[in-house]
Scaffold this active site. Structure first.
Site, PDB file in Angstrom:
ATOM      1  N   SER A  32       0.833  -1.207   0.000  1.00  0.00           N
ATOM      2  CA  SER A  32       0.000   0.000   0.000  1.00  0.00           C
ATOM      3  C   SER A  32       0.871   1.262   0.000  1.00  0.00           C
ATOM      4  O   SER A  32       1.700   1.433  -0.890  1.00  0.00           O
ATOM      5  CB  SER A  32      -0.953  -0.048   1.204  1.00  0.00           C
ATOM      6  OG  SER A  32      -1.980   0.891   1.077  1.00  0.00           O
ATOM      7  N   ASP A  34      -9.877  -5.108  -4.470  1.00  0.00           N
ATOM      8  CA  ASP A  34      -9.226  -4.279  -3.452  1.00  0.00           C
ATOM      9  C   ASP A  34     -10.180  -3.140  -3.124  1.00  0.00           C
ATOM     10  O   ASP A  34     -10.515  -2.328  -3.986  1.00  0.00           O
ATOM     11  CB  ASP A  34      -7.898  -3.737  -4.011  1.00  0.00           C
ATOM     12  CG  ASP A  34      -7.069  -2.980  -2.979  1.00  0.00           C
ATOM     13  OD1 ASP A  34      -7.665  -2.383  -2.054  1.00  0.00           O
ATOM     14  OD2 ASP A  34      -5.833  -2.969  -3.108  1.00  0.00           O
ATOM     15  N   HIS A  57      -7.206  -6.067  -0.065  1.00  0.00           N
ATOM     16  CA  HIS A  57      -6.084  -5.126  -0.041  1.00  0.00           C
ATOM     17  C   HIS A  57      -4.875  -5.649   0.731  1.00  0.00           C
ATOM     18  O   HIS A  57      -3.752  -5.585   0.251  1.00  0.00           O
ATOM     19  CB  HIS A  57      -6.538  -3.788   0.554  1.00  0.00           C
ATOM     20  CG  HIS A  57      -5.454  -2.761   0.569  1.00  0.00           C
ATOM     21  ND1 HIS A  57      -4.874  -2.281  -0.599  1.00  0.00           N
ATOM     22  CD2 HIS A  57      -4.815  -2.129   1.593  1.00  0.00           C
ATOM     23  CE1 HIS A  57      -3.940  -1.389  -0.291  1.00  0.00           C
ATOM     24  NE2 HIS A  57      -3.884  -1.288   1.028  1.00  0.00           N
TER      25      HIS A  57
END
Length: 259
Positions: free
Chosen positions: A93, A194, A224
Site C-alpha cells: 500500500s 481491493d 487489499h
C-alpha cells in the site's frame, strides 16, 4: 505510548542479501510480519521497521508526516546497505510508495522492488477536501482490515487523522513525479478485488516507471492486505524467486528454492 502487542518492528541478521519491508498508512509491521519471517527463514537479512506515529494510537500519528515515515525507511535502507552486498525493498500500500521513492532516490543501492497493492494517489472527493477539512475535522473512519480470509485481521488504526492524510496526499504527488527515476527490476502484485486502493494506482506505477524488467501478478483470492490473505504464500514465494533470480549468491546457497 507503548507499542501495541504485535505491532513491534522486526529484524533478522542473515546473509549478505538484505530486504527492507515497508508497511502501509495507519497499519503496522504486523501486516508484513509473516512475509518478513518467511524471508528470514530462507537466509536473508531482514528489516521491518515501525513507521513513526504508527502502532500506538491514531492521535500519535497526527503529529507525524511523510517526511518522518520516509526518513525512517531511508535510515533502514542505509543500514542494510552497510551490512549487505545486495538490498531489495518491498512495500504494501503506502509502503509501496515508500519503496518506489527509495528506489528512485538511491539508484543502484536498491537491487529490486516488490510492491503489493501500491497506493500512489488519494482518490475522489477526499483529495480535494483534505486541504481545508483537516483544519476542522480531526479524523475519519479507518482503512484497515480489508482481508478476505476468515479469522485474519490487520492490526492498525480505526481512525485516520486528516492532518496525516493530507501529508500522504502531498507525498503521493511527490512520488508520482519521481516514478520515471525508478529503473530497477520491479515485481508488482495486485489484488483483483481491493476495497482500499483502485487498480488505477498500479496502472499508474507501471506506466510511469522506467524499469525494463517488470512483472505484474494478479492476486485473485485476496483483498487489499494480501500479505495476510489467501494469496500470501504466492506473494512470499514469488518475491523470494524474484530475489533469487537477481542475486546469484542467494541461488548458490540454495535458499531460493528452500533447499
Amino acid at each position: 505510548m507503548p507499542v501495541l502487542p504485535g505491532a513491534e518492528p522486526y529484524r533478522h541478521d542473515g546473509g549478505d542479501v538484505g530486504v527492507l519491508l515497508c508497511h502501509g498508512f495507519t497499519g503496522s509491521p504486523q501486516s508484513l510480519r509473516p512475509w518478513a519471517e518467511y524471508l528470514a527463514g530462507h537466509g536473508l537479512t531482514v528489516s521491518l521497521p515501525l513507521l513513526p506515529g504508527h502502532g500506538t494510537r491514531w492521535e500519535d500519528m497526527q503529529l507525524t508526516g511523510w517526511q518522518d515515515w520516509y526518513a525512517e525507511v531511508d535510515r533502514e535502507l542505509r543500514a542494510l546497505g552497510e551490512r549487505c552486498a545486495r538490498v531489495f525493498v518491498f512495500g504494501l500500500s503506502m509502503g509501496g510508495a515508500l519503496a518506489l521513492r527509495l528506489a528512485a532516490r538511491h539508484g543502484a543501492a536498491v537491487s529490486g522492488i516488490v510492491v503489493v497493492n501500491p497506493a500512489v494517489r488519494v482518490h475522489g472527493a477526499a483529495s480535494y477536501a483534505l486541504p481545508l477539512a483537516r483544519h476542522f475535522v480531526r479524523s475519519a473512519r479507518g482503512l484497515t482490515d480489508d482481508i478476505a480470509r476468515p479469522g485474519h485481521h490487520e492490526l492498525g488504526y480505526d481512525r485516520v487523522p486528516l492532518q496525516s492524510a493530507y501529508s500522504v496526499r502531498r507525498f503521493f504527488r511527490l512520488v508520482d513525479g519521481e516514478l520515471p527515476q525508478v529503473t530497477q527490476p520491479l515485481l508488482l502484485l495486485r489484488s483483483t478485488r481491493d476495497h482500499v486502493v483502485p487498480p488505477a494506482d498500479s496502472a499508474r506505477v507501471l506506466s510511469r516507471v522506467s524499469s525494463t524488467d517488470v512483472t505484474e501478478t494478479l492476486l485473485e483470492q485476496s483483498y487489499h492486505v494480501a500479505t495476510l490473505d489467501h494469496d500470501a504464500d504466492r506473494i512470499f514465494e514469488d518475491s523470494l524467486a524474484f530475489i533469487g533470480r537477481l542475486a546469484p549468491s542467494l541461488g548458490k546457497e540454495g535458499t531460493a528454492t528452500g533447499g
